[in-house]
Design an enzyme around this catalytic site. Structure first.
Site, PDB file in Angstrom:
ATOM      1  N   THR A 139       0.858  -1.198   0.000  1.00  0.00           N
ATOM      2  CA  THR A 139       0.000   0.000   0.000  1.00  0.00           C
ATOM      3  C   THR A 139       0.888   1.240   0.000  1.00  0.00           C
ATOM      4  O   THR A 139       1.264   1.731  -1.058  1.00  0.00           O
ATOM      5  CB  THR A 139      -0.974  -0.001   1.197  1.00  0.00           C
ATOM      6  OG1 THR A 139      -0.254  -0.244   2.408  1.00  0.00           O
ATOM      7  CG2 THR A 139      -2.041  -1.071   1.029  1.00  0.00           C
ATOM      8  N   LYS A 165       4.354  -6.804   3.699  1.00  0.00           N
ATOM      9  CA  LYS A 165       4.054  -5.411   3.409  1.00  0.00           C
ATOM     10  C   LYS A 165       3.875  -4.687   4.731  1.00  0.00           C
ATOM     11  O   LYS A 165       3.494  -5.273   5.743  1.00  0.00           O
ATOM     12  CB  LYS A 165       2.803  -5.260   2.529  1.00  0.00           C
ATOM     13  CG  LYS A 165       1.487  -5.703   3.161  1.00  0.00           C
ATOM     14  CD  LYS A 165       0.781  -4.706   4.047  1.00  0.00           C
ATOM     15  CE  LYS A 165       0.574  -3.374   3.360  1.00  0.00           C
ATOM     16  NZ  LYS A 165      -0.154  -2.433   4.305  1.00  0.00           N
ATOM     17  N   THR A 176       0.213  -1.153   9.541  1.00  0.00           N
ATOM     18  CA  THR A 176      -0.613  -2.302   9.075  1.00  0.00           C
ATOM     19  C   THR A 176       0.376  -3.233   8.343  1.00  0.00           C
ATOM     20  O   THR A 176       1.022  -2.742   7.479  1.00  0.00           O
ATOM     21  CB  THR A 176      -1.627  -1.638   8.157  1.00  0.00           C
ATOM     22  OG1 THR A 176      -2.347  -0.807   9.023  1.00  0.00           O
ATOM     23  CG2 THR A 176      -2.465  -2.608   7.416  1.00  0.00           C
ATOM     24  N   GLU A 259       7.454   4.905   6.544  1.00  0.00           N
ATOM     25  CA  GLU A 259       6.793   6.103   6.010  1.00  0.00           C
ATOM     26  C   GLU A 259       7.588   7.377   6.298  1.00  0.00           C
ATOM     27  O   GLU A 259       7.243   8.183   7.150  1.00  0.00           O
ATOM     28  CB  GLU A 259       5.360   6.210   6.542  1.00  0.00           C
ATOM     29  CG  GLU A 259       4.477   5.111   5.999  1.00  0.00           C
ATOM     30  CD  GLU A 259       3.022   5.204   6.419  1.00  0.00           C
ATOM     31  OE1 GLU A 259       2.172   4.653   5.692  1.00  0.00           O
ATOM     32  OE2 GLU A 259       2.729   5.807   7.460  1.00  0.00           O
ATOM     33  N   ASN A 381       0.234  10.384   6.305  1.00  0.00           N
ATOM     34  CA  ASN A 381      -0.937   9.977   7.070  1.00  0.00           C
ATOM     35  C   ASN A 381      -1.979  11.067   7.213  1.00  0.00           C
ATOM     36  O   ASN A 381      -3.145  10.786   7.506  1.00  0.00           O
ATOM     37  CB  ASN A 381      -0.496   9.443   8.437  1.00  0.00           C
ATOM     38  CG  ASN A 381       0.184   8.101   8.297  1.00  0.00           C
ATOM     39  OD1 ASN A 381      -0.465   7.092   8.085  1.00  0.00           O
ATOM     40  ND2 ASN A 381       1.497   8.097   8.364  1.00  0.00           N
ATOM     41  N   THR A 386      -7.500  10.917   1.305  1.00  0.00           N
ATOM     42  CA  THR A 386      -7.948  12.005   0.422  1.00  0.00           C
ATOM     43  C   THR A 386      -7.377  11.850  -0.972  1.00  0.00           C
ATOM     44  O   THR A 386      -6.480  11.068  -1.200  1.00  0.00           O
ATOM     45  CB  THR A 386      -7.512  13.359   0.992  1.00  0.00           C
ATOM     46  OG1 THR A 386      -6.087  13.381   1.123  1.00  0.00           O
ATOM     47  CG2 THR A 386      -8.149  13.609   2.342  1.00  0.00           C
TER      48      THR A 386
END
Length: 386
Positions: A139, A165, A176, A259, A381, A386
């Site tokens: 993702t 992942k 996640t 991230e 995040n 969006t």
């Protein structure tokens, strides 16, 4: 190893990339571990029921781009439907299929797209391509996570290979993330369950990116039994080490991806009274945003490390504590002089940072993994849906 795979672009991901993965293998012994989050996703709830009645499985189906979490009864029915569609396409019983989802929480699966994607994936089965499989389940991942190794028992070679992942919403129980490891050894389910629990505690349950426990975390080990290597009491430790090697590499990749992370941080806690104490201390440091932002800013601010330990209220005698950042001794029962500029350069130039903490009160140890926390994490995040 006779594992086949199919991927498809079902249109679940906004990027239009691969978002369905189907894995098909001989009927196999397996072991599965799932998130402990009370808001467990529909596929986790469904798979738990399968695990209660089924000792062997023959297929795994994964969709990315939608977590199918907090979706109620319809979400559960959709998870079951994914298993049914996969089973029909592959000529299996529904109970032989485990189902997984990852992505945005609180959105119902677009089942027409999912069904078409599963059928397409099943029609285009190929040899197990670790990189392509990892791509299909990703993702927000910045890179695809896969690793493999081999071992030898009595002159016979066995293989262990895995994909994963995960980059954000990473914290123990489980950390996640999705992870799947395949091995061709012959092994009793009881032994596999024990090895899996041991491995997951030291790997996926010892990492944290942001302290946020996911709704979908799942880790599955599948043993196809195709090799001539049979795992028993004499070689189970060796096998567990190989399983651990693959799981640890995958877990560390997840933390490295973090991230926006710029460095992997390994926190080694020594001289604790118990393994649980050592793990809790490591986790307290790993989840301190003050510590993580200091690491991002290349600031050797050891006070943030010790204060994170102190808030556990363990009655630690800090006059016996030693703390190292790499080779720099920062604290030895009291503040010590160290080359702050050189320590900062160590942080700036290192992709992997080592924190070694000696509690001076026992003989147990634990290693916890985390990453720094910077601007990119907030950007990703803040705009995730969006």
């Amino acid at each position: 190893m006779n594992v086949k795979m199919g991927v498809a672009k079902a249109g679940i991901k906004p990027s239009g990339d691969y978002d369905i993965l189907v894995l098909k293998f001989p009927e196999s012994v397996y072991s599965a571990v799932f998130t402990q989050n009370s808001l467990a996703a529909a596929p986790v709830l469904y798979d738990r029921l399968v695990c209660e009645i089924q000792d062997r499985i023959s297929a795994i189906v994964v969709n990315s781009g939608n977590a199918n979490a907090a979706t109620g009864q319809k979400g559960f029915e959709n998870a079951e439907k994914m298993a049914q569609i996969t089973a029909e396409c592959l000529g299996l019983d529904k109970s032989e299929v485990l189902v997984f989802s990852t992505g945005v929480i609180g959105v119902q699966l677009p089942m027409e797209k999912v069904e078409n994607g599963i059928k397409q994936a099943c029609q285009n089965m190929q040899e197990f391509d670790l990189e392509l499989a990892a791509k299909a389940i990703s993702t927000t991942d910045a890179f695809y996570k896969y690793y493999q190794t081999t071992g030898m028992v009595d002159g016979e070679i066995f293989t262990v290979k895995g994909i994963a992942k995960g980059a954000g919403m990473i914290h123990p129980n489980m950390a996640t993330m999705l992870a799947y490891i395949f091995t061709d050894v012959k092994i009793d389910k009881n032994l596999l369950d024990k090895a899996t629990k041991l491995v997951v505690d030291r790997t996926f349950n010892s990492i944290s990116v942001d302290g946020c426990e996911s709704t979908n975390d799942s880790f599955v080990v599948v043993a196809t039994g195709e090799s001539n290597v049979e795992i028993n009491d004499t070689n189970r430790v060796y096998f567990a080490k190989k399983l651990y090697e693959v799981a640890l590499e995958l877990a560390k990749m997840i933390v490295k991806d973090g991230e926006g992370a710029t460095k992997l941080i390994e926190i080694n806690v020594f001289q604790a009274t118990s393994k649980d104490e050592a793990k809790n201390v490591g986790e307290a440091i790993a989840t301190s945003n003050l510590f993580k932002t200091a690491m991002f800013g290349n600031d050797p601010n050891w006070g943030r490390i010790l204060s994170a330990v102190g808030q556990l209220h363990l009655d630690i005698d800090f006059s016996k504590v030693k703390l190292y950042l790499g080779n720099f001794l920062l604290y030895n029962g009291e503040p010590v002089e160290f080359d702050r500029k050189a320590a900062s350069e160590y942080l700036k130039n290192s992709k992997e940072v080592f924190i070694n903490l000696y509690l001076g009160r026992g003989e147990e140890e634990w290693t916890f993994y985390t990453c720094d926390l910077g601007y990119k994490y907030v950007e990703i995040n803040a705009e995730y849906t969006t």
